[in-house]
Design a protein around this motif. Structure first.
Motif, PDB file in Angstrom:
ATOM      1  N   MET A  91       0.829  -1.214   0.000  1.00  0.00           N
ATOM      2  CA  MET A  91       0.000   0.000   0.000  1.00  0.00           C
ATOM      3  C   MET A  91       0.859   1.258   0.000  1.00  0.00           C
ATOM      4  O   MET A  91       0.532   2.233  -0.679  1.00  0.00           O
ATOM      5  N   LYS A  92       1.946   1.248   0.761  1.00  0.00           N
ATOM      6  CA  LYS A  92       2.841   2.415   0.760  1.00  0.00           C
ATOM      7  C   LYS A  92       3.423   2.638  -0.627  1.00  0.00           C
ATOM      8  O   LYS A  92       3.526   3.785  -1.090  1.00  0.00           O
ATOM      9  N   GLY A  93       3.792   1.559  -1.295  1.00  0.00           N
ATOM     10  CA  GLY A  93       4.324   1.666  -2.654  1.00  0.00           C
ATOM     11  C   GLY A  93       3.287   2.220  -3.619  1.00  0.00           C
ATOM     12  O   GLY A  93       3.597   3.084  -4.451  1.00  0.00           O
ATOM     13  N   LEU A  94       2.055   1.735  -3.506  1.00  0.00           N
ATOM     14  CA  LEU A  94       0.986   2.223  -4.387  1.00  0.00           C
ATOM     15  C   LEU A  94       0.693   3.698  -4.105  1.00  0.00           C
ATOM     16  O   LEU A  94       0.494   4.488  -5.043  1.00  0.00           O
ATOM     17  N   ALA A  95       0.652   4.071  -2.841  1.00  0.00           N
ATOM     18  CA  ALA A  95       0.386   5.477  -2.483  1.00  0.00           C
ATOM     19  C   ALA A  95       1.492   6.394  -3.008  1.00  0.00           C
ATOM     20  O   ALA A  95       1.222   7.513  -3.456  1.00  0.00           O
ATOM     21  N   ARG A  96       2.722   5.908  -2.967  1.00  0.00           N
ATOM     22  CA  ARG A  96       3.867   6.705  -3.405  1.00  0.00           C
ATOM     23  C   ARG A  96       3.939   6.825  -4.932  1.00  0.00           C
ATOM     24  O   ARG A  96       4.335   7.857  -5.461  1.00  0.00           O
ATOM     25  N   PRO A 106      -7.502   7.209  -1.117  1.00  0.00           N
ATOM     26  CA  PRO A 106      -7.805   5.830  -0.679  1.00  0.00           C
ATOM     27  C   PRO A 106      -6.555   5.034  -0.316  1.00  0.00           C
ATOM     28  O   PRO A 106      -6.541   4.324   0.697  1.00  0.00           O
ATOM     29  N   TYR A 107      -5.496   5.140  -1.108  1.00  0.00           N
ATOM     30  CA  TYR A 107      -4.267   4.419  -0.774  1.00  0.00           C
ATOM     31  C   TYR A 107      -3.684   4.922   0.547  1.00  0.00           C
ATOM     32  O   TYR A 107      -3.245   4.137   1.384  1.00  0.00           O
ATOM     33  N   CYS A 110      -5.648   3.513   3.311  1.00  0.00           N
ATOM     34  CA  CYS A 110      -5.338   2.097   3.491  1.00  0.00           C
ATOM     35  C   CYS A 110      -3.998   1.905   4.212  1.00  0.00           C
ATOM     36  O   CYS A 110      -3.853   0.965   4.996  1.00  0.00           O
ATOM     37  N   VAL A 111      -3.046   2.782   3.955  1.00  0.00           N
ATOM     38  CA  VAL A 111      -1.778   2.721   4.692  1.00  0.00           C
ATOM     39  C   VAL A 111      -2.071   2.901   6.182  1.00  0.00           C
ATOM     40  O   VAL A 111      -1.606   2.124   7.026  1.00  0.00           O
ATOM     41  N   THR A 112      -2.856   3.897   6.509  1.00  0.00           N
ATOM     42  CA  THR A 112      -3.232   4.145   7.903  1.00  0.00           C
ATOM     43  C   THR A 112      -3.997   2.956   8.478  1.00  0.00           C
ATOM     44  O   THR A 112      -3.750   2.550   9.629  1.00  0.00           O
ATOM     45  N   ASP A 113      -4.907   2.389   7.686  1.00  0.00           N
ATOM     46  CA  ASP A 113      -5.684   1.235   8.143  1.00  0.00           C
ATOM     47  C   ASP A 113      -4.779   0.030   8.415  1.00  0.00           C
ATOM     48  O   ASP A 113      -4.952  -0.660   9.423  1.00  0.00           O
ATOM     49  N   TYR A 114      -3.818  -0.219   7.524  1.00  0.00           N
ATOM     50  CA  TYR A 114      -2.895  -1.333   7.756  1.00  0.00           C
ATOM     51  C   TYR A 114      -2.027  -1.095   8.986  1.00  0.00           C
ATOM     52  O   TYR A 114      -1.773  -2.018   9.762  1.00  0.00           O
ATOM     53  N   GLU A 115      -1.589   0.133   9.177  1.00  0.00           N
ATOM     54  CA  GLU A 115      -0.803   0.429  10.378  1.00  0.00           C
ATOM     55  C   GLU A 115      -1.622   0.156  11.641  1.00  0.00           C
ATOM     56  O   GLU A 115      -1.119  -0.444  12.601  1.00  0.00           O
ATOM     57  N   PRO A 158     -10.068   1.785  -9.897  1.00  0.00           N
ATOM     58  CA  PRO A 158      -9.207   1.090 -10.869  1.00  0.00           C
ATOM     59  C   PRO A 158      -7.842   0.738 -10.252  1.00  0.00           C
ATOM     60  O   PRO A 158      -6.843   1.411 -10.486  1.00  0.00           O
ATOM     61  N   ILE A 159      -7.822  -0.302  -9.436  1.00  0.00           N
ATOM     62  CA  ILE A 159      -6.603  -0.706  -8.743  1.00  0.00           C
ATOM     63  C   ILE A 159      -5.996  -1.924  -9.426  1.00  0.00           C
ATOM     64  O   ILE A 159      -6.676  -2.646 -10.144  1.00  0.00           O
ATOM     65  N   PRO A 160      -4.707  -2.178  -9.197  1.00  0.00           N
ATOM     66  CA  PRO A 160      -4.093  -3.383  -9.774  1.00  0.00           C
ATOM     67  C   PRO A 160      -4.811  -4.647  -9.307  1.00  0.00           C
ATOM     68  O   PRO A 160      -5.309  -4.720  -8.175  1.00  0.00           O
ATOM     69  N   ALA A 161      -4.831  -5.643 -10.156  1.00  0.00           N
ATOM     70  CA  ALA A 161      -5.590  -6.874  -9.906  1.00  0.00           C
ATOM     71  C   ALA A 161      -5.135  -7.618  -8.652  1.00  0.00           C
ATOM     72  O   ALA A 161      -5.919  -8.328  -8.036  1.00  0.00           O
ATOM     73  N   TYR A 162      -3.902  -7.467  -8.254  1.00  0.00           N
ATOM     74  CA  TYR A 162      -3.389  -8.217  -7.099  1.00  0.00           C
ATOM     75  C   TYR A 162      -3.781  -7.605  -5.755  1.00  0.00           C
ATOM     76  O   TYR A 162      -3.650  -8.250  -4.712  1.00  0.00           O
TER      77      TYR A 162
END
Length: 186
Positions: A91-96, A106-107, A110-115, A158-162
């Motif tokens: 998520m950090k990579g996607l946000a960056r 949203p990214y 999600c970083v905050t949510d994962y933390e 529209p996020i990556p499939a993985y």
């Protein structure tokens, strides 16, 4: 979109709340129970657990069958924590790196949510190791709920499939942690 988010969260936590209110009265599991294939099947058959995922996840690790139920709790919580860290890095990579301005927020959320989820899982790990299963249940449920929020934010984006399968896997692992610790809380 906002109604979908609220509706999704209510319907995702409703079965767990029902389970948490019923299970402690009917549990017959002991932390000292030796883990067997039959016990794995019984544990993975609990309401709200995706049985096929749970059985495959636990059976894939040979360490599973060398543990008692208390040891299994520690193992599943630790594996959940490890995936949480991997997903946080994702998520950090996607946000960056995203160039889509609609995905930055949203990214970032999600970083905050994962933390927050990882922090809750770390707490659950400590509670479970001390055999304070009710507190572990509350912590794992918090982790589950927080990741449900992230998933809802990314819905229809529209996020990556993985990304969705990895979020779903973490959410399922948090759910398993919640149900298993709750079974020992009684």
């Amino acid at each position: 979109m906002a109604f979908s988010y609220v509706k999704r969260n209510i319907f995702s936590i409703l079965p767990i709340l029902v389970l948490l209110s019923i299970t402690p009265l009917s549990s017959s599991f002991s932390p000292n129970d030796k883990v067997t294939k039959e016990l794995v099947n019984q544990l993975c058959s609990q309401p709200t657990i995706y049985k096929h995922f749970c059985v495959a996840w636990l059976n894939s690790d040979p360490k599973t069958f060398t543990l008692d139920l208390h040891g299994l709790m520690g193992m599943v919580i630790e594996k959940t924590e490890l995936l949480g860290y991997k997903n946080l890095a994702m998520m950090k990579g996607l946000a960056r790196t995203t160039t889509d301005p609609n995905l930055k927020i949203p990214y970032g959320s999600c970083v905050t949510d994962y933390e927050s989820s990882i922090k809750a899982i770390e707490g659950a790990k400590g509670f479970a190791s001390s055999k304070e299963y009710l507190l572990a249940t509350k912590a794992t449920f918090e982790a589950f709920n927080t990741i449900s929020d992230c998933e809802a934010l990314l819905e229809q984006q529209p996020i990556p499939a993985y990304v969705s399968p990895r979020n779903l896997m973490f959410e399922r692992m948090c759910n398993i942690d919640t149900v298993f610790t709750n079974l020992l809380a009684s």
